[in-house]
Design a protein around this motif. Sequence first.
Motif, short mmCIF file in Angstrom:
data_model
loop_
_atom_site.label_atom_id
_atom_site.label_comp_id
_atom_site.label_asym_id
_atom_site.label_seq_id
_atom_site.Cartn_x
_atom_site.Cartn_y
_atom_site.Cartn_z
N GLN A 18 0.81 -1.22 0.00
CA GLN A 18 0.00 0.00 0.00
C GLN A 18 0.84 1.26 0.00
OE1 GLN A 18 -2.52 -0.48 3.40
NE2 GLN A 18 -3.66 -2.19 2.52
N ASN A 19 2.02 1.23 0.64
CA ASN A 19 2.79 2.45 0.84
C ASN A 19 4.04 2.56 -0.02
OD1 ASN A 19 1.24 3.63 3.21
ND2 ASN A 19 1.76 1.62 4.02
N ALA A 132 13.94 3.24 3.96
CA ALA A 132 12.49 3.04 4.11
C ALA A 132 11.98 2.14 3.00
CB ALA A 132 11.77 4.38 4.06
N GLY A 133 11.19 1.13 3.38
CA GLY A 133 10.55 0.27 2.40
C GLY A 133 11.40 -0.89 1.93
N ARG A 152 12.03 3.47 10.60
CA ARG A 152 12.27 4.47 9.57
C ARG A 152 11.12 4.52 8.57
NH1 ARG A 152 13.11 9.14 7.81
NH2 ARG A 152 13.93 9.29 5.72
N ALA A 153 10.57 3.36 8.22
CA ALA A 153 9.45 3.30 7.27
C ALA A 153 8.21 3.96 7.86
CB ALA A 153 9.16 1.85 6.91
N LYS A 158 4.51 8.78 8.19
CA LYS A 158 3.91 9.87 8.95
C LYS A 158 4.23 11.22 8.32
CE LYS A 158 3.62 7.78 13.55
NZ LYS A 158 4.12 7.84 14.95
N GLU A 159 5.45 11.38 7.83
CA GLU A 159 5.84 12.63 7.17
C GLU A 159 5.01 12.86 5.91
OE1 GLU A 159 10.00 12.32 6.43
OE2 GLU A 159 10.56 12.39 8.54
#
Length: 248
Positions: A18-19, A132-133, A152-153, A158-159
Amino acid sequence: MRAKRAKAYKKVMQFYQQNFGFREPYQILVSPDFVLEGVAKNIDVAKALEEAVGGKVRLLITFCGICDVRKDGPHRGEAIKQTKAFEKRRCQHKTPIAASDCISEIMGESNKHNYCIAAQDDALRLKMRQIAGVPIMHVSHSVVVLEHIPKRAKELLKEKEQATRELSELEQKMLKTVKTEAREAKAAAIPQRQRKKMRAKGPNPLSVKKSKKANANAAKQTPKAGAKRSLETQDGSAAPTAKKEKTA
């Protein structure tokens, strides 16, 4: 694999889907130390990784990784046999370097190719958590473990959400200002009409019922049809002549 663990791993992979845009078949860069550890624990590496991510996989190994697997060791033969089914990931090294360094160079700083990592090297896994990821897997007690979502992800997510929220609030303010200006311009273009003073009106005669007494008096004052005819004859008006019967 236990149902509880499978459910937890499924949630982790859904997060990456999803992200970060991960899709099947998942591309997994396999480190040679992961293969050797899996062979030592009697694990079918390809099958175990497929169960961990809950979908189809493409197993990749670099040229440097193949050179590490072929080095002398207790499980060299079985490790070479399993890695023959892996796809070869091209790297820029004509002279082989350590497999962990080779994988680190391929991953870069953003993991733009959406690779998963299967490795035993603690230093390499620690470095991958800073990107991240990156789904990370390792062998623990004869089981392939998919690590939890790195901190970190979550911070990066959130950012992104915060930036999206701030942008939407700014857009709402701009939209509100535009609507207000348009309403004011429309009101200025139309001349204001003077309102007429409302006068008090009487009740609607159709909605007011007449009293029964008034109806009775009106009926008395109205003459009947027979009486009206007799009055007309008395005044000298010609009475209607009856038609003569025809004789046979």
